[in-house]
Design an enzyme around this catalytic site. Structure first.
Site, PDB file in Angstrom:
ATOM      1  N   MET A 328      18.022  39.715  43.541  1.00 46.77           N
ATOM      2  CA  MET A 328      17.297  38.451  43.585  1.00 46.77           C
ATOM      3  C   MET A 328      17.466  37.778  44.952  1.00 46.77           C
ATOM      4  O   MET A 328      16.514  37.215  45.508  1.00 46.77           O
ATOM      5  CB  MET A 328      17.774  37.506  42.475  1.00 46.77           C
ATOM      6  N   GLY A 329      18.676  37.826  45.508  1.00 50.41           N
ATOM      7  CA  GLY A 329      18.911  37.243  46.819  1.00 50.41           C
ATOM      8  C   GLY A 329      18.100  37.927  47.887  1.00 50.41           C
ATOM      9  O   GLY A 329      17.440  37.264  48.712  1.00 50.41           O
ATOM     10  N   TRP A 331      15.383  39.540  47.437  1.00 47.79           N
ATOM     11  CA  TRP A 331      13.968  39.246  47.216  1.00 47.79           C
ATOM     12  C   TRP A 331      13.562  37.949  47.905  1.00 47.79           C
ATOM     13  O   TRP A 331      12.483  37.852  48.492  1.00 47.79           O
ATOM     14  CB  TRP A 331      13.664  39.150  45.719  1.00 47.79           C
ATOM     15  N   HIS A 332      14.414  36.944  47.874  1.00 48.48           N
ATOM     16  CA  HIS A 332      14.081  35.688  48.537  1.00 48.48           C
ATOM     17  C   HIS A 332      13.955  35.873  50.046  1.00 48.48           C
ATOM     18  O   HIS A 332      13.153  35.189  50.698  1.00 48.48           O
ATOM     19  CB  HIS A 332      15.144  34.625  48.230  1.00 48.48           C
ATOM     20  N   GLY A 333      14.732  36.768  50.615  1.00 43.85           N
ATOM     21  CA  GLY A 333      14.650  37.018  52.046  1.00 43.85           C
ATOM     22  C   GLY A 333      15.906  37.705  52.547  1.00 43.85           C
ATOM     23  O   GLY A 333      16.988  37.525  51.989  1.00 43.85           O
TER      24      GLY A 333
END
Length: 404
Positions: A328-329, A331-333
């Site tokens: 998830m981290g 995915w954010h960038g």
């Protein structure tokens, strides 16, 4: 040429009302205008990618062709075969465009040519379909159903993330007059609440307060780690801005969907009233949280159980949490603060689970009442706000900005 970005100003809703009026009248009389709905949806999508964003529109078209080839190709393969390596290749192919977009900033200051507004949420839907084809929960679909699901325009830019079977059931049926009346009432309520959240509260916290608090906090950059009361205030102001801005957008998307007779799942359910961090993720950005739970956390857990990689169930869930939130981290960038944000939440959930196990063993010594419940909510709120400070990237500016 006019360029319409979703839910950015009241004029957008005026266009929606005019375009939706025939659809709403027809639905109230038990008729769904499939062709007209298609024209309206395509019209709003085209207007999203005109003018300076024309190249994003081209990227979207290329992307849709790629995802269609991947998902339909896997569907044909899955009818007779079920090799894991083919499934893995299909998943990797489906996420490849998003990975390119996320990794491009590491190598170039120019945005990726394959990127466009909403690529993340379309990718979640495409990967979801591949996985559900593997599971057998999706047996078949038409090209029209695939495209309608992927580019449903009220949710195209930032979700919420729907599920194919649930969405298709709504899109291919007509609610009763009473049910549709309730949907319209809920839709209008969500839209007006979205106005309060995004255009009033979000504007106040994000446009009025946040820049002022940020300037004050930056003046204290010489202190140890830049710590100051202004930084604490920034943490809370940013958290409020993030919630009201994003929750406002989600309310618009859900409300608009309801007017079309589509019950898009809600994204927020009083997240700051959560008594622990796990409950927070059951209330915050719920469609994303549940997507990661079902298609990352559970998959990792089943894989490790199947191959007996970890025997201890507690350690198994802890590793799955770390992988889930690390993904998830990323995915954010691909920046340190997004990755730390993901790891922070993984650690918080692992600690929360340990605490809950401890409470269960010592329930006689540890009271549970409204005061301990209130304390739990306060602690969770502050933990979440601190994580949002990490997420904001302001610490990166404070610690590594030009003035350092």
């Amino acid at each position: 040429m006019i360029n319409l970005q979703p839910y950015t100003n009241p004029l957008y809703f005026a266009y929606l009302f005019v375009a939706f009026l025939p659809i709403m009248i027809a639905l109230s009389h038990g008729v769904r205008l499939h062709r007209y709905e298609t024209v309206v949806g395509l019209g709003f999508i085209i207007l999203m990618f005109t003018g300076a964003k024309w190249h994003e529109g081209v990227a979207l078209l290329v992307y849709l062709v790629i995802e269609w080839l991947v998902v339909t190709g896997y569907r044909r393969y899955r009818r007779a075969h079920n090799h894991t390596w083919v499934f893995v290749v299909a998943v990797l192919a489906a996420i490849a465009p998003l990975v390119i977009v996320k990794l491009t900033p590491l190598f170039s200051k120019t945005p990726s040519l394959v990127g466009f507004l909403g690529i993340s949420y379309l990718t979640f839907k495409a990967v979801q379909m591949v996985m559900e084809l593997r599971d057998g929960t999706i047996k078949s679909f038409t090209t029209w159903q695939f495209l309608r699901f992927l580019i449903f325009f009220p949710t195209i830019s930032s979700g919420p993330i729907d599920r194919f079977r649930r969405f298709t059931k709504d899109a291919e049926s007509v609610p009763s007059r009473a049910a549709y009346g309730d949907m319209v009432a809920k839709g209008v309520h969500n839209i007006f609440l979205g106005f309060l959240y995004k255009f009033i509260l979000g504007y106040f916290f994000g446009t009025v307060m946040l820049p002022q608090v940020a300037r004050i906090a930056l003046h204290h950059h010489g202190a140890f780690l830049g710590l100051s009361w202004a930084l604490v205030v920034y943490m809370y102001v940013y958290s409020m801005y993030l919630f009201f801005d994003f929750a406002g957008y989600s309310l618009f998307a859900v409300g608009t969907s309801y007017l079309l007779g589509i019950q898009t799942p809600v994204n927020f359910n009083k997240p700051f009233a959560s008594p622990n961090i796990k409950e927070f993720w059951n209330r915050w950005h719920m469609s994303l949280s549940f997507w990661f739970r079902d298609f990352v956390f559970m998959r990792v857990t089943f894989f490790m159980m199947k191959h007996k990689l970890v025997k201890n169930r507690i350690h198994l869930s802890q590793i799955a949490y770390l992988i889930n939130f690390l993904v998830m981290g990323f995915w954010h960038g691909v920046t340190w603060y997004y990755i730390v944000y993901g790891l922070f939440h993984a650690g918080a959930i692992i600690l929360n689970d340990s605490w809950l196990r401890f409470k269960k063993k010592h329930r006689q010594q540890l009271p549970h009442n409204r005061w301990t419940q209130a304390l739990a909510v306060v602690i969770t709120f502050n933990v979440v706000c601190f994580s949002f400070l990490i997420f904001s990237g302001f610490l990166n500016q404070l610690w590594f900005g030009p003035f350092r």
